[in-house]
Design a protein around this motif. Structure first.
Motif, PDB file in Angstrom:
ATOM      1  N   ILE B 209       0.780  -1.252   0.000  1.00 47.90           N
ATOM      2  CA  ILE B 209       0.000   0.000   0.000  1.00 47.90           C
ATOM      3  C   ILE B 209       0.808   1.296   0.000  1.00 47.90           C
ATOM      4  CG2 ILE B 209      -2.101  -0.964   0.994  1.00 47.90           C
ATOM      5  CD1 ILE B 209      -1.350   0.015   3.651  1.00 47.90           C
ATOM      6  N   CYS B 210       2.105   1.215   0.282  1.00 45.86           N
ATOM      7  CA  CYS B 210       2.866   2.473   0.350  1.00 45.86           C
ATOM      8  C   CYS B 210       3.440   2.854  -1.006  1.00 45.86           C
ATOM      9  CB  CYS B 210       3.987   2.369   1.371  1.00 45.86           C
ATOM     10  SG  CYS B 210       3.374   2.192   3.023  1.00 45.86           S
ATOM     11  N   GLU B 211       3.417   4.155  -1.248  1.00 50.01           N
ATOM     12  CA  GLU B 211       4.014   4.631  -2.498  1.00 50.01           C
ATOM     13  C   GLU B 211       5.505   4.857  -2.293  1.00 50.01           C
ATOM     14  OE1 GLU B 211       1.664   8.145  -2.973  1.00 50.01           O
ATOM     15  OE2 GLU B 211      -0.139   6.902  -2.762  1.00 50.01           O
ATOM     16  N   ARG B 212       5.850   5.302  -1.120  1.00 50.09           N
ATOM     17  CA  ARG B 212       7.249   5.659  -0.850  1.00 50.09           C
ATOM     18  C   ARG B 212       7.614   5.167   0.548  1.00 50.09           C
ATOM     19  NH1 ARG B 212       9.913  10.698   0.772  1.00 50.09           N
ATOM     20  NH2 ARG B 212       7.883  11.593   1.233  1.00 50.09           N
ATOM     21  N   THR B 213       8.908   4.916   0.742  1.00 51.71           N
ATOM     22  CA  THR B 213       9.338   4.533   2.089  1.00 51.71           C
ATOM     23  C   THR B 213      10.516   5.376   2.536  1.00 51.71           C
ATOM     24  OG1 THR B 213      10.861   2.869   1.270  1.00 51.71           O
ATOM     25  CG2 THR B 213       8.694   2.100   1.911  1.00 51.71           C
ATOM     26  N   VAL B 214      10.516   5.627   3.813  1.00 54.84           N
ATOM     27  CA  VAL B 214      11.684   6.241   4.452  1.00 54.84           C
ATOM     28  C   VAL B 214      12.184   5.191   5.431  1.00 54.84           C
ATOM     29  CG1 VAL B 214      12.441   8.030   6.065  1.00 54.84           C
ATOM     30  CG2 VAL B 214      10.908   8.620   4.191  1.00 54.84           C
ATOM     31  N   ILE B 215      13.426   4.775   5.241  1.00 54.49           N
ATOM     32  CA  ILE B 215      13.979   3.762   6.149  1.00 54.49           C
ATOM     33  C   ILE B 215      14.961   4.435   7.092  1.00 54.49           C
ATOM     34  CG2 ILE B 215      15.249   1.577   6.324  1.00 54.49           C
ATOM     35  CD1 ILE B 215      14.145   0.819   3.591  1.00 54.49           C
ATOM     36  N   ILE B 216      14.714   4.215   8.374  1.00 52.76           N
ATOM     37  CA  ILE B 216      15.563   4.804   9.403  1.00 52.76           C
ATOM     38  C   ILE B 216      16.395   3.699  10.039  1.00 52.76           C
ATOM     39  CG2 ILE B 216      15.556   6.015  11.633  1.00 52.76           C
ATOM     40  CD1 ILE B 216      12.911   7.293  10.795  1.00 52.76           C
ATOM     41  N   ASN B 217      17.661   3.980  10.201  1.00 52.53           N
ATOM     42  CA  ASN B 217      18.511   3.022  10.910  1.00 52.53           C
ATOM     43  C   ASN B 217      19.547   3.787  11.711  1.00 52.53           C
ATOM     44  OD1 ASN B 217      19.393   0.520  11.721  1.00 52.53           O
ATOM     45  ND2 ASN B 217      20.806   0.279   9.994  1.00 52.53           N
ATOM     46  N   ASN B 218      19.765   3.353  12.907  1.00 55.81           N
ATOM     47  CA  ASN B 218      20.747   3.991  13.779  1.00 55.81           C
ATOM     48  C   ASN B 218      20.518   5.503  13.895  1.00 55.81           C
ATOM     49  OD1 ASN B 218      22.911   3.830  15.467  1.00 55.81           O
ATOM     50  ND2 ASN B 218      24.446   4.068  13.841  1.00 55.81           N
ATOM     51  N   GLY B 219      19.258   5.894  13.973  1.00 58.62           N
ATOM     52  CA  GLY B 219      18.928   7.305  14.179  1.00 58.62           C
ATOM     53  C   GLY B 219      19.033   8.177  12.958  1.00 58.62           C
ATOM     54  N   GLN B 220      19.244   7.563  11.789  1.00 62.74           N
ATOM     55  CA  GLN B 220      19.393   8.361  10.565  1.00 62.74           C
ATOM     56  C   GLN B 220      18.561   7.780   9.431  1.00 62.74           C
ATOM     57  OE1 GLN B 220      23.619   7.878  10.676  1.00 62.74           O
ATOM     58  NE2 GLN B 220      23.946  10.085  10.867  1.00 62.74           N
ATOM     59  N   VAL B 221      18.219   8.641   8.479  1.00 62.46           N
ATOM     60  CA  VAL B 221      17.506   8.156   7.301  1.00 62.46           C
ATOM     61  C   VAL B 221      18.525   7.496   6.382  1.00 62.46           C
ATOM     62  CG1 VAL B 221      16.181   8.828   5.251  1.00 62.46           C
ATOM     63  CG2 VAL B 221      15.693   9.908   7.441  1.00 62.46           C
ATOM     64  N   VAL B 222      18.313   6.233   6.076  1.00 58.81           N
ATOM     65  CA  VAL B 222      19.257   5.543   5.179  1.00 58.81           C
ATOM     66  C   VAL B 222      18.692   5.398   3.761  1.00 58.81           C
ATOM     67  CG1 VAL B 222      20.614   4.323   6.911  1.00 58.81           C
ATOM     68  CG2 VAL B 222      18.503   3.301   6.095  1.00 58.81           C
ATOM     69  N   THR B 223      17.397   5.467   3.647  1.00 59.68           N
ATOM     70  CA  THR B 223      16.782   5.399   2.318  1.00 59.68           C
ATOM     71  C   THR B 223      15.489   6.199   2.309  1.00 59.68           C
ATOM     72  OG1 THR B 223      17.684   3.237   1.796  1.00 59.68           O
ATOM     73  CG2 THR B 223      15.691   3.840   0.642  1.00 59.68           C
ATOM     74  N   ASP B 224      15.292   6.927   1.246  1.00 60.19           N
ATOM     75  CA  ASP B 224      14.046   7.665   1.050  1.00 60.19           C
ATOM     76  C   ASP B 224      13.729   7.556  -0.429  1.00 60.19           C
ATOM     77  OD1 ASP B 224      12.058   9.470   0.649  1.00 60.19           O
ATOM     78  OD2 ASP B 224      12.986  11.117   1.746  1.00 60.19           O
ATOM     79  N   ASP B 225      12.890   6.627  -0.783  1.00 57.67           N
ATOM     80  CA  ASP B 225      12.626   6.401  -2.200  1.00 57.67           C
ATOM     81  C   ASP B 225      11.264   5.751  -2.396  1.00 57.67           C
ATOM     82  OD1 ASP B 225      13.013   6.295  -4.903  1.00 57.67           O
ATOM     83  OD2 ASP B 225      14.971   5.325  -4.773  1.00 57.67           O
ATOM     84  N   LYS B 226      10.822   5.764  -3.649  1.00 60.67           N
ATOM     85  CA  LYS B 226       9.544   5.114  -3.953  1.00 60.67           C
ATOM     86  C   LYS B 226       9.719   3.600  -3.859  1.00 60.67           C
ATOM     87  CE  LYS B 226       7.234   8.550  -6.645  1.00 60.67           C
ATOM     88  NZ  LYS B 226       6.530   8.917  -7.853  1.00 60.67           N
ATOM     89  N   VAL B 227       8.688   2.915  -3.412  1.00 63.48           N
ATOM     90  CA  VAL B 227       8.756   1.460  -3.252  1.00 63.48           C
ATOM     91  C   VAL B 227       9.069   0.802  -4.594  1.00 63.48           C
ATOM     92  CG1 VAL B 227       7.402  -0.598  -2.675  1.00 63.48           C
ATOM     93  CG2 VAL B 227       7.239   1.432  -1.243  1.00 63.48           C
ATOM     94  N   GLU B 320      23.657  -0.046  -0.968  1.00 65.14           N
ATOM     95  CA  GLU B 320      23.463   1.392  -0.851  1.00 65.14           C
ATOM     96  C   GLU B 320      22.970   1.895  -2.188  1.00 65.14           C
ATOM     97  OE1 GLU B 320      27.145   3.121   0.202  1.00 65.14           O
ATOM     98  OE2 GLU B 320      27.289   2.018   2.080  1.00 65.14           O
ATOM     99  N   HIS B 321      22.191   2.895  -2.137  1.00 65.43           N
ATOM    100  CA  HIS B 321      21.858   3.562  -3.393  1.00 65.43           C
ATOM    101  C   HIS B 321      21.608   5.016  -3.078  1.00 65.43           C
ATOM    102  CE1 HIS B 321      17.729   3.478  -2.066  1.00 65.43           C
ATOM    103  NE2 HIS B 321      17.424   4.240  -3.079  1.00 65.43           N
ATOM    104  N   GLU B 322      21.766   5.824  -4.108  1.00 69.62           N
ATOM    105  CA  GLU B 322      21.586   7.255  -3.880  1.00 69.62           C
ATOM    106  C   GLU B 322      20.149   7.499  -3.472  1.00 69.62           C
ATOM    107  OE1 GLU B 322      22.789   9.722  -7.084  1.00 69.62           O
ATOM    108  OE2 GLU B 322      24.755   8.810  -7.187  1.00 69.62           O
ATOM    109  N   MET B 323      19.992   8.274  -2.438  1.00 65.45           N
ATOM    110  CA  MET B 323      18.641   8.549  -1.992  1.00 65.45           C
ATOM    111  C   MET B 323      17.977   9.494  -2.985  1.00 65.45           C
ATOM    112  SD  MET B 323      18.461   8.777   2.047  1.00 65.45           S
ATOM    113  CE  MET B 323      19.604  10.088   2.262  1.00 65.45           C
ATOM    114  N   ALA B 324      16.928   9.017  -3.589  1.00 67.51           N
ATOM    115  CA  ALA B 324      16.228   9.855  -4.556  1.00 67.51           C
ATOM    116  C   ALA B 324      14.972  10.388  -3.896  1.00 67.51           C
ATOM    117  CB  ALA B 324      15.878   9.026  -5.778  1.00 67.51           C
ATOM    118  N   GLN B 325      14.951  11.676  -3.713  1.00 70.47           N
ATOM    119  CA  GLN B 325      13.782  12.289  -3.085  1.00 70.47           C
ATOM    120  C   GLN B 325      12.633  12.251  -4.090  1.00 70.47           C
ATOM    121  OE1 GLN B 325      14.330  13.461   0.067  1.00 70.47           O
ATOM    122  NE2 GLN B 325      12.150  13.714   0.319  1.00 70.47           N
ATOM    123  N   SER B 326      11.580  11.556  -3.737  1.00 73.93           N
ATOM    124  CA  SER B 326      10.451  11.492  -4.657  1.00 73.93           C
ATOM    125  C   SER B 326       9.726  12.828  -4.695  1.00 73.93           C
ATOM    126  CB  SER B 326       9.472  10.427  -4.183  1.00 73.93           C
ATOM    127  OG  SER B 326      10.162   9.237  -4.042  1.00 73.93           O
TER     128      SER B 326
END
Lengths: 257, 327
Positions: B209-227, B320-326
C-alpha cells in the motif's frame, strides 16, 4: 462551544461507566456506608454520651467530604495510571484541545456526576443517625464551589504526578489518609491549617450545617481565606500539571508504546 | 506541491535511567511527506523510528530540528498542529474497551471539541465504511482484534485531520482482516485525500500500500525512495545462475573481490551462484570470471526479491543507493 462539547462528552463517559458497572458503584457506596456505620457505632458505644450528637454531626460532614475528596483528587490519579497502561493517554495527549482541558473537564464531570451520590449519602447518613443537619443551599453553594476549586487544584497535582511518575500507586494509596487528615482535622487545632487545601472549606461547611451559620454570618476574613485557597491551589495545581506535561514530553512519557 | 509534513534535522537523545549514559535515538533526520501520499516509515527495533513518530505526533519534544505540519511548527504551536494530525499508535489499545463502538467514536470526537450532533453523519458513514454498523452498540472488549483495530482507525479518521499516522496497523490480524484493513487504508487515502504514514514490520503491507518509504537506521535516514524504485533497483541486479559443475579456487577468489555478498552452493553436477550487482554492466565482469575456467552456464534467472529482503539489505548496509527524493 468546544469547551461545552468537551464537558458533555466527559460527563457522558462518567455516567455511562457508573451505570454500566453498577455493581462496582453499589459496592463502593456500600463500603462507604458500612464504614460510616462503624464510626457511628463507635461513637454510640465508646463515645461520651454528652457529646455524642455533636460528634455524629461532625463525622457526617467530614466523612461525606472525605468521600468527595477521594473521588475528585485520588480518582484522577488512578484514571491516568490506567489510561497510560491501556494506551489511551496518548490519544488524550494528541487532542488539539490540550490535555489540561480534558483533565479539567474530567474533574468537573466527576464532581457533577457524583454530586447526586454525595447528596444521597448525606441524607442516608442523616437518616441512619437521626441527626438532621442544616442544609442551607445559599450558604453551602459558594463554599462548596470554592472548596471544589482547591480540590481540583490538588487533582491537577496528582494528575501531573501520575503522568511523570510511574510508581505513583503507592502514593495514591497513602493519599486517602492525607485527604482524611485534611477533612477531619478541625481548624481550631491550629489556625494555620486553614491555609491548607479543603480544610477551611470543610470548617465553614461544618459551621453552616452543624451550627446553623448563614452566608452573611460567615466572617469576611474566613471567606477571603476560602477564596484565596481556591485560587491559590487551583493555579498551583494547574501550573504544576503543565510543568509535568512538559517534563513528560521531554522524556517521552506521554506515549508508552 | 508543498509537502504536508516537513521534517528537518530532527535530533533527540534520552538519558538512560540509573545510568549517566545518553542515548542518541535520533541523529538529524530530515524528510518530507506529500499531501495525499501513503508513506511507509520503516526501521529495525531501536532505529529511532518510534521516537520520530512520537515527535511528529507532538508527544515527544525534540532536542533540535523542526517539524512543520501543513506549515505549522508543532513545537511552537503544538495544539494548532494537532488539528492536522491524528494517530493510532497502539492499535486496539488506543480505544476504551469498556465503551461501545459508537461511544468510543463520540467520546473521542468530544475530546476534540465536537458535539455528537456535529459528528452524527460522519459517525454513521464511518460505521458503514468500516463495517462496524452491526456492532455499533457492542462493548469493545467483546469485539475481535480486527474490529478493534478498525475502530481505532475509524476514531483517527473521525478527527478529520490531513495526516493519519498508523503504527503496525495490521499487527496480530488474520490474513483476511489484514487485507480488509489495507483496502480501507487505500480508500481512505484516495477518497478522503488523507496523507497516511504507516510504520510496520510487515513488509507485505508496506509493499502493498505504500508509495514511498523512508527507512531509518541507527537514528538516521538511510533510504528515502519510492517502493517501486527500490523493487526495480534491487530486482534488476540480483541474479541466480545454474552452473554445470564446480567453480575453481581462482574463480571464487575473484568473485569474493568483485561481488563480496555472493552466495555459492557447490554441487558436482549443478552448482548455484547468486550475485547482486551494483551496476547492470557488472554482468560482463561476472561472465569474465566464469569464462576463465570455461564454466558452463546452464541457466540465468533474474532473482525475484521482495521488499523484506530489500529492507534487510539496506538496514544491514549490504546495499546502498543514492537517496532519490520522490517528488
Amino acid at each position: 462551544m468546544k469547551w461545552l462539547n468537551l464537558l458533555k462528552g466527559n460527563i457522558r463517559k462518567e455516567y455511562i461507566e457508573l451505570k454500566r458497572y453498577l455493581p462496582n458503584t453499589i459496592a463502593m457506596l456500600l463500603t462507604f456506608y458500612i464504614i460510616f456505620l462503624g464510626m457511628f457505632a463507635g461513637i454510640q458505644i465508646v463515645g461520651d454520651p454528652n457529646t455524642a450528637d455533636a460528634n455524629i454531626q461532625y463525622v457526617i460532614v467530614n466523612y461525606v467530604f472525605w468521600f468527595l475528596a477521594i473521588i475528585v483528587v485520588q480518582d484522577i490519579g488512578w484514571q491516568l495510571q490506567i489510561e497510560a497502561t491501556q494506551g489511551t493517554l496518548e490519544q488524550l495527549s494528541m487532542s488539539p484541545m490540550g490535555i489540561w482541558k480534558i483533565m479539567l473537564m474530567r474533574l468537573i464531570s466527576t464532581v457533577l456526576v457524583n454530586f447526586l451520590i454525595i447528596i444521597a449519602l448525606l441524607y442516608l447518613s442523616m437518616l441512619t443517625t437521626g441527626q438532621w443537619l442544616n442544609v442551607d443551599v445559599v450558604a453551602l453553594a459558594p463554599i462548596f464551589i470554592l472548596t471544589i476549586m482547591s480540590m481540583i487544584g490538588l487533582g491537577f497535582i496528582i494528575a501531573g504526578m501520575s503522568i511523570v511518575l510511574k510508581q505513583v500507586q503507592a502514593f495514591l494509596q497513602i493519599l486517602q489518609f492525607i485527604l482524611a487528615g485534611l477533612t477531619f482535622v478541625p481548624v481550631s487545632v491550629a489556625p494555620v491549617l486553614a491555609f491548607l487545601p479543603i480544610v477551611k472549606g470543610v470548617d465553614l461547611v461544618r459551621s453552616v450545617m452543624i451550627d446553623g451559620t448563614s452566608l452573611l454570618g460567615i466572617g469576611f476574613g474566613d471567606f477571603m481565606i476560602l477564596v484565596f485557597n481556591a485560587i491559590f491551589y487551583f493555579v498551583i495545581g494547574f501550573i504544576f500539571f503543565l510543568y509535568c506535561e512538559r517534563v513528560a514530553m521531554k522524556k517521552g512519557l506521554l506515549a508508552h508504546y | 506541491m508543498e509537502p504536508i509534513i516537513k521534517i528537518q534535522n530532527l535530533k533527540k537523545s534520552y538519558k538512560k535511567r540509573k545510568a549517566k549514559e545518553v542515548i542518541q535515538a535520533v541523529k538529524g533526520i530530515s524528510f518530507s511527506v506529500n499531501r495525499g501520499e501513503i508513506l511507509g516509515l520503516l526501521g529495525p527495533n531501536g532505529a529511532g523510528k518510534s521516537t520520530t513518530i512520537k515527535m511528529i505526533c507532538g508527544l515527544v519534544k525534540p532536542d533540535a530540528g523542526t517539524i512543520l505540519i501543513d506549515g505549522i511548527n508543532n513545537q511552537d504551536k503544538r495544539l494548532k498542529a494537532l488539528n492536522h494530525i491524528s494517530a493510532v499508535l497502539e492499535g486496539n489499545r488506543n480505544i476504551y474497551w469498556r465503551l461501545t463502538v459508537r461511544e468510543n467514536l463520540e467520546y473521542f470526537a468530544g475530546n476534540r471539541g465536537a458535539s455528537r450532533k456535529e459528528v452524527a453523519e460522519e459517525v454513521a458513514s464511518l460505521l458503514e465504511k468500516f463495517r462496524l454498523k452491526e456492532k455499533e452498540n457492542e462493548l469493545v472488549n467483546r469485539l475481535s482484534r480486527g474490529m478493534q483495530q478498525k475502530l481505532a482507525i475509524a476514531v483517527a479518521m473521525l478527527a478529520n485531520t490531513d495526516v493519519i499516522l498508523l503504527d503496525e496497523p495490521t499487527l496480530g490480524l488474520d490474513v483476511e482482516t489484514s487485507y480488509e484493513v489495507r483496502e480501507l487504508l487505500r480508500s481512505v487515502a484516495s477518497e478522503y485525500n488523507r496523507t497516511i504514514i504507516i510504520s510496520s514490520h510487515d513488509m507485505d503491507v508496506i509493499q502493498d500500500i505504500c508509495e514511498r518509504t523512508v527507512i531509518i537506521n541507527n537514528g538516521q535516514v538511510v533510504t528515502d525512495d519510492k517502493v517501486e524504485n527500490l523493487l526495480r533497483l534491487f530486482e534488476v541486479r540480483a541474479y541466480k545462475i545454474a552452473l554445470g559443475g564446480l567453480l575453481t579456487e581462482r574463480q571464487l577468489l575473484l568473485l569474493e573481490q568483485k561481488f563480496p555478498h555472493y552466495t555459492y552452493i557447490p554441487d558436482t553436477f549443478q552448482s548455484s551462484l547468486e550475485v547482486d550487482l551494483e551496476k547492470s554492466e557488472e554482468i560482463y565482469d561476472l561472465f569474465d570470471i566464469l569464462k576463465l575456467e570455461s564454466t558452463v552456464v546452464e541457466s540465468i534467472d533474474r532473482k525475484s526479491i521482495n521488499f523484506e529482503q530489500i529492507f534487510i539489505k539496506i538496514v544491514k548496509g549490504e546495499a546502498e543507493h543514492e537517496m532519490a527524493q520522490s517528488s
